[in-house]
Design a protein around this motif. Structure first.
Motif, PDB file in Angstrom:
ATOM      1  N   ILE A 653       0.837  -1.206   0.000  1.00 13.26           N
ATOM      2  CA  ILE A 653       0.000   0.000   0.000  1.00 13.26           C
ATOM      3  C   ILE A 653       0.869   1.253   0.000  1.00 13.26           C
ATOM      4  O   ILE A 653       1.687   1.464   0.903  1.00 13.26           O
ATOM      5  N   HIS A 654       0.657   2.064  -1.036  1.00 11.57           N
ATOM      6  CA  HIS A 654       1.320   3.365  -1.144  1.00 11.57           C
ATOM      7  C   HIS A 654       0.242   4.341  -1.593  1.00 11.57           C
ATOM      8  O   HIS A 654      -0.235   4.271  -2.726  1.00 11.57           O
ATOM      9  N   ASN A 655      -0.148   5.263  -0.720  1.00 13.09           N
ATOM     10  CA  ASN A 655      -1.367   6.037  -0.969  1.00 13.09           C
ATOM     11  C   ASN A 655      -1.131   7.389  -1.643  1.00 13.09           C
ATOM     12  O   ASN A 655      -1.874   8.339  -1.408  1.00 13.09           O
ATOM     13  N   ARG A 656      -0.103   7.478  -2.484  1.00  5.77           N
ATOM     14  CA  ARG A 656       0.123   8.717  -3.244  1.00  5.77           C
ATOM     15  C   ARG A 656       0.253   8.370  -4.723  1.00  5.77           C
ATOM     16  O   ARG A 656       1.219   7.728  -5.154  1.00  5.77           O
ATOM     17  N   VAL A 657      -0.722   8.817  -5.490  1.00  5.68           N
ATOM     18  CA  VAL A 657      -0.765   8.470  -6.919  1.00  5.68           C
ATOM     19  C   VAL A 657       0.401   9.105  -7.672  1.00  5.68           C
ATOM     20  O   VAL A 657       0.951   8.508  -8.611  1.00  5.68           O
ATOM     21  N   ILE A 660       3.477   6.751  -7.383  1.00  7.10           N
ATOM     22  CA  ILE A 660       3.280   5.304  -7.237  1.00  7.10           C
ATOM     23  C   ILE A 660       4.068   4.523  -8.292  1.00  7.10           C
ATOM     24  O   ILE A 660       4.543   3.415  -8.039  1.00  7.10           O
ATOM     25  N   SER A 678       1.345  -1.726 -10.370  1.00  7.06           N
ATOM     26  CA  SER A 678       0.641  -0.758  -9.513  1.00  7.06           C
ATOM     27  C   SER A 678      -0.779  -0.516 -10.017  1.00  7.06           C
ATOM     28  O   SER A 678      -1.078  -0.712 -11.200  1.00  7.06           O
ATOM     29  N   HIS A 680      -4.392   2.203  -9.096  1.00  7.17           N
ATOM     30  CA  HIS A 680      -4.977   3.291  -8.299  1.00  7.17           C
ATOM     31  C   HIS A 680      -6.288   3.750  -8.924  1.00  7.17           C
ATOM     32  O   HIS A 680      -6.622   3.370 -10.062  1.00  7.17           O
ATOM     33  N   THR A 706      -3.180   2.052  -3.987  1.00 11.01           N
ATOM     34  CA  THR A 706      -3.602   3.060  -3.018  1.00 11.01           C
ATOM     35  C   THR A 706      -4.676   2.410  -2.147  1.00 11.01           C
ATOM     36  O   THR A 706      -4.997   1.227  -2.315  1.00 11.01           O
ATOM     37  N   THR A 707      -5.272   3.194  -1.261  1.00 13.65           N
ATOM     38  CA  THR A 707      -6.283   2.609  -0.358  1.00 13.65           C
ATOM     39  C   THR A 707      -7.598   2.352  -1.069  1.00 13.65           C
ATOM     40  O   THR A 707      -8.600   2.049  -0.429  1.00 13.65           O
ATOM     41  N   GLU A 710      -8.827  -0.752   0.103  1.00 14.15           N
ATOM     42  CA  GLU A 710      -9.072  -0.897   1.548  1.00 14.15           C
ATOM     43  C   GLU A 710     -10.291  -1.756   1.837  1.00 14.15           C
ATOM     44  O   GLU A 710     -10.311  -2.559   2.743  1.00 14.15           O
ATOM     45  N   TYR A 729      -2.389   6.891   8.405  1.00 14.47           N
ATOM     46  CA  TYR A 729      -3.726   6.291   8.416  1.00 14.47           C
ATOM     47  C   TYR A 729      -4.354   6.284   9.806  1.00 14.47           C
ATOM     48  O   TYR A 729      -3.652   6.203  10.813  1.00 14.47           O
TER      49      TYR A 729
END
Length: 971
Positions: A653-657, A660, A678, A680, A706-707, A710, A729
């Motif tokens: 998980i890497h939450n920055r587009v 990424i 990847s 997103h 990304t999340t 989730e 988070y």
């Protein structure tokens, strides 16, 4: 070389006249996927790297020792293994043979399981674990489906049972059992291991992490081949080149992750035979099979999971803040035993401001509760100060002034007439049969509660709380089918497009089977598609709609909406929640959450909203092992390669587009051995769906996302999660992310990594997610989240500061008291359904009323039992409590029996009007406030004489043995 398919392989194995057949596969995960029944044993490779701080899974260890035991008992066996696993040294044949024992009732049992490869735990859940409680010993012996419980009198066995790992209760009586070691490492041979380690400098402290090299414990170096008669055995290698290459790759990776030269030497000398040498020694037949043809074996079980005890958030540890109902907020300092003229007493030690001490008799543990609130702003109370009473009074006044708003909400719900949905039994039964799993006990109960709600004329407002992957969705789908088969529409509202798509994919074929129409609406639909779906909804031509917030569009006007299902309510914003309120007015609402938002949670706990809890995991489900650490490329490479070696997949998980793709490139260079892709939410839907599908099909090893995932990704083969910026988070998000892995019977790992120095609040959040795992952790984390965030607007009414001032439990007690009093007057609540607190002190009790330490040594478990007994309000429940205690710990000692007698006296006396009892040598004084309902005949029979002082509201009885007389009078 023979090229065949699976069925032909089975025929070759059956035709072989050799006694033992060994089939070598390329990878350990092929073993589970190939074939598994009672005639086949699996001998897997370890699922961790050498000298890792992570121990091999109990499942792997038990499978290995079980296979060795099977070979001891019967050479006519088929073994599935890998070349690497087969070449590793194990416990020598002669050692294993002499450490297997049989026991019957009346046998002498003087074994300490620790020295036979078992790990000591308080409760036994997995193979290779044991627990000693009082006179009872629990062991999960690898050759049995259920763990064994024996009760001892001195060292003689007086009882043998199987017990259930979920309830921890005995389920079946036995007359005998066989004891085998719990793993290949027997600590009774530790001296040999220490001797070998002494020859390798700087390895003295590594004994506790040598779980994959059993050979250092023994003088002989033997492999599984030493357990068989080579002349009467046949070895088959599946896909020779791949099997050999895979084993060499595994060995290279093992050596790569060993951090010192001395440990590398130790590993080379004692882990196993060199692969080159081993291959040259064995004769085998090479069989080529297309990997896609491997039989996928789904192990089914008719066993039902049982209910699991939940919400043990009241457990106290030394140093915890507590709330005493009379003295306020203090610190729990532990238990203290004191000798009195009447024998031993156990006291709870509490500390207040200025080091003031309070000693509370353990039998009145119901007077204290764990403080749940903002620990950073709270101050300890001063003994003798009026501050605590003032704060309680202020809270009570505030609650009473605001509670009318709660009454309006509750009364509106109670008095609103809804629709009674009776459904169609045939359709519902047909849909039930399409569910591919066995419902757990909690699922069945939740389904029953939901269907009863729907059949009622009162609009349903129920929360289904349960951990990720525990089966909440199926409960909702049964409600949907009931609604549609009753002639109404149903809407399922979800927070993300991926979750909406997965819902749709999972239910489409099942709904088609019973003629229910379903559509999906989200931001990826064209306007034309949305218009068509909207028209179907508004005209009543569509039965079920699944959607994200697009479902809340003002143009959607349901013709006949009967049910709204809301998944993960906390993911919707304030504006969306207002829209949901409008949509849900007067209809049935079912909310699902693994981490209920505090307001939702509190409404449920307070009885203002119906709640069903699913705490039972599906069969074989294990808690996710959770690690919190500073960001490290070594950790990432190790975690990903470990998962790859198990045949699993990784979620990263890497939450920055914006960067990424840089992370994708970095990981591809760091771990070239795996495929990395990847995904997103800003991608085109077609491309995003393609990637998710490829990942689902196992074509991608590592998915960087990304999340957006989730909620919704449900891939049983994804068993390692890495979050590279966990500090960003909230606790609910971290919990949901962790719920994406561990959805099979494989052990799963979650790594929460952080790059920057942590703020105190973030540190607490990460510590909570690491500490709280297993069944019910979603609810526990929701309570923990209350602590971390400091509550604020808990009930939707301004309460800031009040809960922190007195703690959640005391706040709840005052609230409940007010609710009972005010709601009873309004005739909204039936007082019969409220559990009444037994508020009665008995002073001067002479008999010992404790739980002896030699009966239950664990102080937390003793406190749990003290609390259970102190909080019980129904006499009839004590027999069940006694049975459970006796089952887990053995025969109940006199002191504990006395405690139960004392508790029964408190309940009986309180219900007859007593508020306090004082006991002296030949006298007992019973004080009351309004009335005292005592049988005059009993009073005369069990006292020499008595005096009633009506003006003082006291009854004084005179008798030789006041305690026994009181038991009889209030019986």
């Amino acid at each position: 070389m023979i090229k065949i398919n699976n069925n032909e392989l089975l025929n070759i194995i059956k035709k072989s006249k050799k006694q033992t057949k060994i089939i070598i596969f390329p990878e350990t995960w092929n073993l589970e996927n190939f074939l598994f029944d009672k005639n086949i044993s699996i001998y897997p490779d370890y699922d961790v790297f050498p000298f890792e701080s992570i121990k091999p899974s109990k499942k792997i260890l038990s499978r290995r020792i079980q296979t060795l035991y099977n070979l001891l008992k019967n050479k006519d066996i088929i073994i599935l293994t890998t070349l690497h696993s087969l070449s590793r040294y194990t416990i020598p044949y002669s050692i294993l043979k002499k450490n297997i024992f049989s026991f019957n009732i009346d046998s002498t049992f003087n074994i300490n399981p620790f020295y036979y490869g078992y790990e000591k735990k308080w409760n036994v859940y997995e193979y290779g674990e044991y627990s000693k409680k009082g006179f009872v010993l629990d062991m999960y012996i690898p050759i049995y489906e259920n763990p064994i419980r024996i009760e001892l009198f001195d060292d003689e066995i007086v009882r043998i049972n199987y017990f259930d790992i979920n309830t921890q209760k005995s389920i079946e009586s036995l007359t005998s059992f066989t004891f085998i070691p719990g793993s290949e490492i027997l600590m009774k041979y530790q001296e040999n291991a220490e001797k070998i380690l002494s020859k390798y400098p700087n390895t003295n402290n590594t004994l506790e992490i040598i779980d994959t090299i059993p050979a250092i414990y023994y003088e002989k170096k033997e492999t599984l081949l030493d357990y068989i008669d080579i002349k009467n055995s046949e070895i088959f290698i599946i896909n020779e080149k791949e099997s050999i290459s895979s084993s060499f790759t595994r060995e290279r990776e093992n050596l790569e992750f060993i951090y010192s030269d001395n440990l590398k030497k130790l590993y080379k000398n004692y882990s196993g035979d060199s692969l080159e040498n081993f291959i040259s020694k064995i004769n085998y037949k090479n069989i080529e099979i297309n990997k896609q043809n491997f039989i996928i074996k789904k192990i089914s079980s008719k066993k039902k999971s049982k209910e699991i005890p939940l919400l043990e958030w009241e457990d106290l540890e030394i140093g915890d803040l507590i709330v005493h109902e009379n003295y306020g907020i203090g610190i729990y300092k532990g238990l203290k035993k004191i000798e009195t003229q009447y024998g031993k007493k156990e006291l709870i030690m509490l500390e207040y401001a200025n080091n003031a001490k309070v000693y509370l008799p353990i039998e009145r543990i119901d007077k204290i509760s764990k403080y749940v609130g903002d620990k950073d702003i709270v101050k300890l109370d001063k003994i003798g100060s009026s501050s605590w009473e003032r704060r309680k009074k202020k809270v009570e006044e505030n609650i009473r002034s605001k509670i009318q708003e709660l009454i309006k909400l509750y009364a509106l719900r109670e008095h609103t007439t809804g629709i009674s949905l009776q459904g169609d039994e045939e359709i519902e039964e047909k849909f039930k049969k399409t569910f591919p799993y066995i419902e757990t006990a909690d699922q069945e109960k939740a389904i029953e509660e939901v269907l009863n709600d729907l059949a009622s004329t009162k609009p349903m407002d129920r929360l289904i709380a349960g951990d990720a992957g525990f089966g909440k969705t199926e409960v909702a789908l049964r409600a949907v089918v009931r609604t549609v088969s009753s002639g109404y529409q149903a809407a399922i509202l979800v927070p993300t497009t991926i979750l909406a798509q997965q819902y749709y994919d999972n239910v489409k074929y099942r709904f088609d089977e019973i003629g229910i129409t379903v559509e999906l609406i989200d931001r990826f639909k064209t306007q034309k598609e949305k218009n068509i779906i909207t028209e179907k909804i508004n005209s009543g031509k569509l039965d079920v709609i699944i959607g994200t917030h697009a479902l809340l569009n003002k143009n959607i006007k349901f013709k006949k909406l009967g049910l709204l299902v809301i998944d993960e309510e906390q993911r919707f914003g304030v504006f969306q929640k207002e829209k949901i309120k409008e949509l849900s007015h007067g209809i049935n609402v079912l909310t699902m959450s693994a981490t209920p938002i505090p307001r939702t949670l509190y409404f449920s706990i307070s009885g203002l909203r119906d709640m069903s809890v699913i705490s039972t995991p599906p069969i074989g489900r294990l808690p996710v092992e959770t690690f919190v650490s500073k960001y490290s490329k070594k950790i990432i490479r190790t975690a990903i390669l470990r998962e790859k070696s198990r045949g699993g997949q990784v979620l990263y998980i890497h939450n920055r587009v914006n960067d990424i793709e840089d992370v994708e490139k970095e990981l591809s260079e760091l771990i070239p051995e795996v495929s990395v892709v990847s995904a997103h939410g800003q991608m085109q839907k077609r491309y995003l769906s393609k990637i998710i599908k490829m990942y689902y099909n196992g074509e991608i090893d590592v998915l960087i996302a990304t999340t957006i995932i989730e909620n919704g990704i449900d891939i049983p083969n994804a068993n390692t999660l890495i979050v590279d910026d966990a500090e960003r988070y909230g606790i609910s998000q971290l919990y949901q992310l962790r719920g994406r892995v561990g959805r099979s019977s494989k052990r799963a790992f979650a790594y929460f990594l952080y790059k920057n120095k942590l703020k105190p609040e973030t540190e607490k959040r990460l510590e909570a997610i690491k500490k709280i795992v297993g069944p019910g952790s979603g609810l526990k984390l929701a309570l923990q989240d209350l602590e971390i965030r400091g509550f604020g607007d808990l009930l939707g009414i301004e309460q800031k500061g009040h809960i922190n001032n007195i703690g959640l439990n005391m706040y709840k007690e005052i609230l409940n008291k007010a609710i009972i009093e005010i709601y009873s007057k309004e005739k909204i609540i039936n007082k019969e359904n409220i559990k009444e607190k037994i508020d009665l002190d008995i002073k001067g009790i002479t008999m010992p009323i404790t739980i002896p330490e030699n009966y239950i040594e664990n102080p937390i478990e003793r406190m749990r039992i003290y609390r259970t007994i102190a909080n019980e309000t129904k006499i009839e429940n004590f027999e069940k409590i006694k049975e459970e205690i006796e089952d887990k710990f053995g025969k109940i000692p006199e002191e504990l029996n006395n405690l139960i007698k004392y508790s029964i006296l408190r309940i009986n006396a309180y219900k007859k009007g007593a508020k306090e009892i004082e006991i002296y040598d030949n006298t007992a004084i019973i004080k009351y406030s309004k009335y005292l309902d005592i049988d005059i005949l009993k009073l005369k029979k069990y006292s020499h004489h008595f005096n009633h002082f009506e003006n003082k509201k006291e009854l004084v009885i005179y008798t030789k043995n006041p305690e026994e007389s009181l038991f009889k009078i209030f019986e």
